[in-house]
Motif scaffolding. Structure first.
Motif, PDB file in Angstrom:
ATOM      1  N   HIS A 138       0.639  -1.282   0.098  1.00 53.92           N
ATOM      2  CA  HIS A 138      -0.135   0.104   0.042  1.00 53.92           C
ATOM      3  C   HIS A 138       0.713   1.133   0.022  1.00 53.92           C
ATOM      4  O   HIS A 138       0.595   2.255  -0.778  1.00 53.92           O
ATOM      5  N   ALA A 139       1.826   1.121   0.780  1.00 49.45           N
ATOM      6  CA  ALA A 139       2.685   2.361   0.881  1.00 49.45           C
ATOM      7  C   ALA A 139       3.591   2.711  -0.311  1.00 49.45           C
ATOM      8  O   ALA A 139       3.683   3.803  -0.832  1.00 49.45           O
ATOM      9  N   ALA A 140       3.702   1.359  -1.164  1.00 50.10           N
ATOM     10  CA  ALA A 140       4.380   1.472  -2.424  1.00 50.10           C
ATOM     11  C   ALA A 140       3.369   2.109  -3.608  1.00 50.10           C
ATOM     12  O   ALA A 140       3.999   2.134  -4.768  1.00 50.10           O
ATOM     13  N   GLY A 141       2.273   2.188  -3.307  1.00 50.55           N
ATOM     14  CA  GLY A 141       1.307   2.595  -4.404  1.00 50.55           C
ATOM     15  C   GLY A 141       0.740   1.556  -5.022  1.00 50.55           C
ATOM     16  O   GLY A 141       0.354   1.687  -6.264  1.00 50.55           O
ATOM     17  N   ALA A 142       0.586   0.361  -4.347  1.00 49.94           N
ATOM     18  CA  ALA A 142       0.158  -0.832  -5.497  1.00 49.94           C
ATOM     19  C   ALA A 142      -1.220  -0.655  -5.650  1.00 49.94           C
ATOM     20  O   ALA A 142      -1.907   0.142  -5.031  1.00 49.94           O
ATOM     21  N   ASP A 143      -1.737  -1.205  -6.756  1.00 50.38           N
ATOM     22  CA  ASP A 143      -3.031  -0.976  -7.331  1.00 50.38           C
ATOM     23  C   ASP A 143      -4.189  -2.175  -6.459  1.00 50.38           C
ATOM     24  O   ASP A 143      -3.623  -2.893  -5.701  1.00 50.38           O
ATOM     25  N   GLU A 144      -5.488  -1.896  -6.553  1.00 44.97           N
ATOM     26  CA  GLU A 144      -6.256  -2.531  -5.865  1.00 44.97           C
ATOM     27  C   GLU A 144      -6.281  -4.134  -6.225  1.00 44.97           C
ATOM     28  O   GLU A 144      -6.278  -5.067  -5.301  1.00 44.97           O
ATOM     29  N   ALA A 145      -5.983  -4.601  -7.433  1.00 39.09           N
ATOM     30  CA  ALA A 145      -5.633  -5.967  -7.745  1.00 39.09           C
ATOM     31  C   ALA A 145      -4.641  -6.770  -7.055  1.00 39.09           C
ATOM     32  O   ALA A 145      -4.657  -7.742  -6.394  1.00 39.09           O
ATOM     33  N   GLN A 146      -3.460  -5.840  -6.946  1.00 38.47           N
ATOM     34  CA  GLN A 146      -2.282  -6.550  -6.101  1.00 38.47           C
ATOM     35  C   GLN A 146      -2.621  -6.500  -4.633  1.00 38.47           C
ATOM     36  O   GLN A 146      -2.193  -7.248  -3.930  1.00 38.47           O
ATOM     37  N   LEU A 147      -3.300  -5.470  -4.007  1.00 36.24           N
ATOM     38  CA  LEU A 147      -3.841  -5.579  -2.642  1.00 36.24           C
ATOM     39  C   LEU A 147      -4.562  -6.656  -2.567  1.00 36.24           C
ATOM     40  O   LEU A 147      -4.880  -7.183  -1.461  1.00 36.24           O
TER      41      LEU A 147
END
Length: 184
Positions: A138-147
């Motif tokens: 999340h801190a690295a800016g991952a998109d919703e699919a990765q989360l």
């Protein structure tokens, strides 16, 4: 963002000790401090011109458009009290986080098992390693699919496989999140 990213942000903002400044100029200064004085980087984050950022900083502009006001608030909240945010993330990575969700869970499992996705309501403490991985993404800016993939992996380990004591080889996929609450 999506349901997972928004829930993590809400939990991080709930840990703040002081309220966010009210004026647009003060909020732009918060973002400027996070960007180490680069008005160009602030403008990129807000989606406006560098000159517009300079107008807010000098006091020439006071009332942003609704789109810009929303961007200023969103980015200022992400940049507000960075030390407290990092401390909360470190604590959550050590102790784990609690996830309460109602979502559709699907499985890939051995032949002969039922793997049809269905809605489930789950409240579960994520393993510290999975919590750290989710918060880092999340801190690295991952998109919703990765989360979603990371959350599925974490809930699969903690809830469905009971810390690998049963259902070995079961992979969990999350779709259709009805609601999600993250407690750090």
């Amino acid at each position: 963002m999506g349901a997972i990213g928004d829930s993590i942000e809400a939990a991080l903002q709930g840990a703040q000790t002081r309220p966010l400044p009210k004026s647009a100029a003060a909020r732009v200064r918060v973002i400027l401090r996070a960007e180490k004085g680069s008005t160009r980087a602030v403008a990129d984050r807000l989606g406006c011109s560098q000159r517009q950022v300079e107008r807010y900083l000098s006091g020439q502009a006071h009332r942003p458009t609704p789109r810009l006001a929303a961007a200023i608030e969103r980015e200022a909240r992400r940049s507000w009290q960075p030390g407290i945010r990092q401390r909360v993330i470190r604590q959550a990575a050590r102790a784990g986080i609690t996830i309460e969700t109602r979502a559709r869970f699907g499985f890939t499992a051995a032949a002969g098992s039922t793997d049809d996705p269905r809605m489930r309501r789950i409240t579960e403490q994520l393993d510290p390693a999975d919590a750290a991985q989710l918060l880092a993404a999340h801190a690295a800016g991952a998109d919703e699919a990765q989360l979603q993939a990371l959350l599925g992996q974490g809930l699969g380990y903690s809830y469905f496989r009971a810390q690998d004591t049963r259902a070995h080889g079961l992979d969990v996929a999350i779709t259709d999140i009805d609601y999600l609450d993250v407690e750090l």
